[in-house]
Design a protein around this motif. Structure first.
Motif, PDB file in Angstrom:
ATOM      1  N   ALA A 241       0.831  -1.201   0.000  1.00  0.00           N
ATOM      2  CA  ALA A 241       0.000   0.000   0.000  1.00  0.00           C
ATOM      3  C   ALA A 241       0.866   1.251   0.000  1.00  0.00           C
ATOM      4  O   ALA A 241       1.933   1.294   0.618  1.00  0.00           O
ATOM      5  N   GLY A 242       0.379   2.269  -0.685  1.00  0.00           N
ATOM      6  CA  GLY A 242       1.093   3.542  -0.719  1.00  0.00           C
ATOM      7  C   GLY A 242       0.439   4.507  -1.676  1.00  0.00           C
ATOM      8  O   GLY A 242      -0.600   4.213  -2.283  1.00  0.00           O
ATOM      9  N   LYS A 243       1.063   5.666  -1.824  1.00  0.00           N
ATOM     10  CA  LYS A 243       0.563   6.696  -2.734  1.00  0.00           C
ATOM     11  C   LYS A 243       1.532   6.839  -3.901  1.00  0.00           C
ATOM     12  O   LYS A 243       2.744   6.954  -3.682  1.00  0.00           O
ATOM     13  N   ILE A 244       1.005   6.796  -5.116  1.00  0.00           N
ATOM     14  CA  ILE A 244       1.854   7.026  -6.298  1.00  0.00           C
ATOM     15  C   ILE A 244       2.199   8.515  -6.301  1.00  0.00           C
ATOM     16  O   ILE A 244       1.317   9.364  -6.429  1.00  0.00           O
ATOM     17  N   ILE A 245       3.480   8.845  -6.131  1.00  0.00           N
ATOM     18  CA  ILE A 245       3.848  10.263  -6.064  1.00  0.00           C
ATOM     19  C   ILE A 245       4.149  10.842  -7.442  1.00  0.00           C
ATOM     20  O   ILE A 245       4.120  12.057  -7.630  1.00  0.00           O
ATOM     21  N   SER A 246       4.444   9.964  -8.417  1.00  0.00           N
ATOM     22  CA  SER A 246       4.616  10.425  -9.807  1.00  0.00           C
ATOM     23  C   SER A 246       4.514   9.224 -10.738  1.00  0.00           C
ATOM     24  O   SER A 246       4.731   8.080 -10.330  1.00  0.00           O
ATOM     25  N   GLY A 247       4.170   9.493 -11.999  1.00  0.00           N
ATOM     26  CA  GLY A 247       4.150   8.431 -12.993  1.00  0.00           C
ATOM     27  C   GLY A 247       2.839   7.674 -13.082  1.00  0.00           C
ATOM     28  O   GLY A 247       1.839   8.004 -12.442  1.00  0.00           O
ATOM     29  N   ILE A 248       2.872   6.605 -13.894  1.00  0.00           N
ATOM     30  CA  ILE A 248       1.699   5.765 -14.166  1.00  0.00           C
ATOM     31  C   ILE A 248       2.110   4.298 -14.004  1.00  0.00           C
ATOM     32  O   ILE A 248       3.192   3.899 -14.456  1.00  0.00           O
ATOM     33  N   TYR A 249       1.268   3.501 -13.373  1.00  0.00           N
ATOM     34  CA  TYR A 249       1.521   2.064 -13.212  1.00  0.00           C
ATOM     35  C   TYR A 249       0.380   1.283 -13.867  1.00  0.00           C
ATOM     36  O   TYR A 249      -0.793   1.614 -13.652  1.00  0.00           O
TER      37      TYR A 249
END
Length: 413
Positions: A241-249
């Motif tokens: 778990a976490g927050k995407i701080i930049s980019g696209i997955y």
């Protein structure tokens, strides 16, 4: 609805707190009991006026002195956008408070008193905006009512500030004449500025583009928590778990876990309890990987393209925030997103004067509010980016090992 974080900056008595109070008041974002409370406390209540600065100047010392000391955060929203305002102090001894408030801001409103023009505080706050890489600046020339709404005064100040902005590399700068006390050009356009062809301040805040500020090419996902319920129904469940701080997955993409360098692929992505094909910054998600690799809190899940740098030694520009002086060789905890490692101050190269950008090499001491360039050595490798390239993965803090007080805000060079 997106969220705009902005900070107000300017010299003492330029009207920062009054401007925020006016924004909240005219956009009807104040509760009735709040309004009644400040009506009672207003110094100008004999004249029937409300002291709107009291909405943000919350400390007793601030109200007694009529100044801002601490950062006050205020929240409001319009049908178009949500806002978080940081009202930062203008005094030089509160530079650390200013840096704290500006570190997460998308935009800075620089207030200039129309009677005084560009002063030293204006330059210092603009330098901080430049150092902290704030993408948008609005120059609000306040107290125009005291110079008879003169277009010449406005144009001269705008020309002076344009020189400052050019020297600091500030690119997206807009200028607006206002009177915060009277509400001119704050929420609605004012008839007192017939010569001004732009929009009101609130219109600018609602429509400034911040989507483009999010980096979608450098994918960074700091792991905050490993989810292992270990129940009968979810026996093999392992989510990161976490927050995407930049980019696209995207599902099926190859990823690398830093700093270990282990490789895997994304098996699935969970958002709000539902499986999705892709997720983008700044969404909070749970990633599931195809392989049972060793991933824990503080690891960074990245893609092959545009990888972060990995090192045990970083060059930083830092603002010292502790009353105890910084000494070469001191040991601290360095925290970058969810990763926390022990570190040592290896070398202090120079101290920077935030009023002039002049550098004093090999300084004797580093005191509260000083901005310095230093080399930090960490106990284990950290994956990072330069603050200029990717602000969200280049701004660690230093923490005192015994008191756990944050003692410095850093910008990796």
């Amino acid at each position: 609805m997106d969220l705009l974080r902005f900070i107000t900056a300017g010299s003492v008595d330029d009207g920062k707190s009054t401007l925020i109070g006016r924004l909240l008041y005219d956009s009807k974002s104040i509760m009735i009991d709040q309004l009644q409370a400040i009506e009672k406390q207003s110094k100008n209540r004999q004249a029937g006026e409300i002291d709107l600065a009291l909405l943000t100047d919350g400390l007793r010392a601030e109200r007694e002195q009529g100044i801002t000391i601490d950062i006050a955060y205020k929240y409001f929203s319009t049908p178009r956008r949500k806002f978080i305002i940081a009202d930062a102090p203008g005094h030089i001894q509160y530079t650390r408070n200013m840096v704290t408030g500006a570190s997460t801001a998308d935009l800075m409103i620089v207030l200039i008193d129309a009677r005084n023009g560009v002063v030293e505080q204006t330059r210092r706050h603009s330098i901080i905006a430049s150092l902290l890489n704030i993408p948008h600046v609005i120059v609000a020339i306040n107290k125009m009512d005291l110079v008879d709404y003169s277009p010449d005064v406005f144009n001269n100040i705008a020309m002076d500030y344009a020189e400052v902005a050019k020297s600091l590399g500030l690119t997206d700068v807009r200028y607006i004449p206002i009177s915060a006390l009277d509400g001119d050009n704050i929420v609605e356009k004012s008839t007192n500025f017939s010569w001004y062809e732009g929009e009101s301040l609130l219109h600018l805040l609602e429509n400034i583009e911040i989507e483009k500020d999010i980096n979608h090419t450098h994918s960074r996902f700091p792991v905050q928590y490993v989810i292992r319920p270990q129940t009968e129904e979810l026996h093999d469940y392992r989510g990161y778990a976490g927050k995407i701080i930049s980019g696209i997955y995207r599902k099926g993409e190859k990823v690398i876990v830093q700093p270990s360098g282990l490789e895997s692929r994304i098996r699935s992505i969970e958002k709000d309890g539902k499986e999705v094909e892709e997720a983008v910054a700044p969404q909070s998600v749970v990633l599931h990987l195809e392989d049972d690799v060793d991933v824990s809190r503080g690891d960074l899940v990245v893609k092959e393209e545009n990888p972060p740098r990995l090192s045990q030694q970083v060059e930083v520009l830092l603002c010292w925030m502790d009353s105890k002086p910084l000494v070469n060789g001191n040991k601290y905890l360095l925290q970058l997103n969810s990763r926390r490692v022990r570190c040592i101050i290896k070398d202090i190269e120079y101290k920077m004067d935030v009023n002039t950008l002049m550098k004093k090499f090999s300084p004797d001491s580093v005191e509260l509010n000083d901005v310095i360039r230093a080399t930090i050595k960490t106990s284990s490798p950290i994956p990072y980016d330069s603050y200029k390239e990717l602000r969200v993965n280049g701004g660690p803090v230093l923490i005192d090992e015994t008191s756990f007080v944050t003692v410095a805000a850093c910008m990796i060079q």
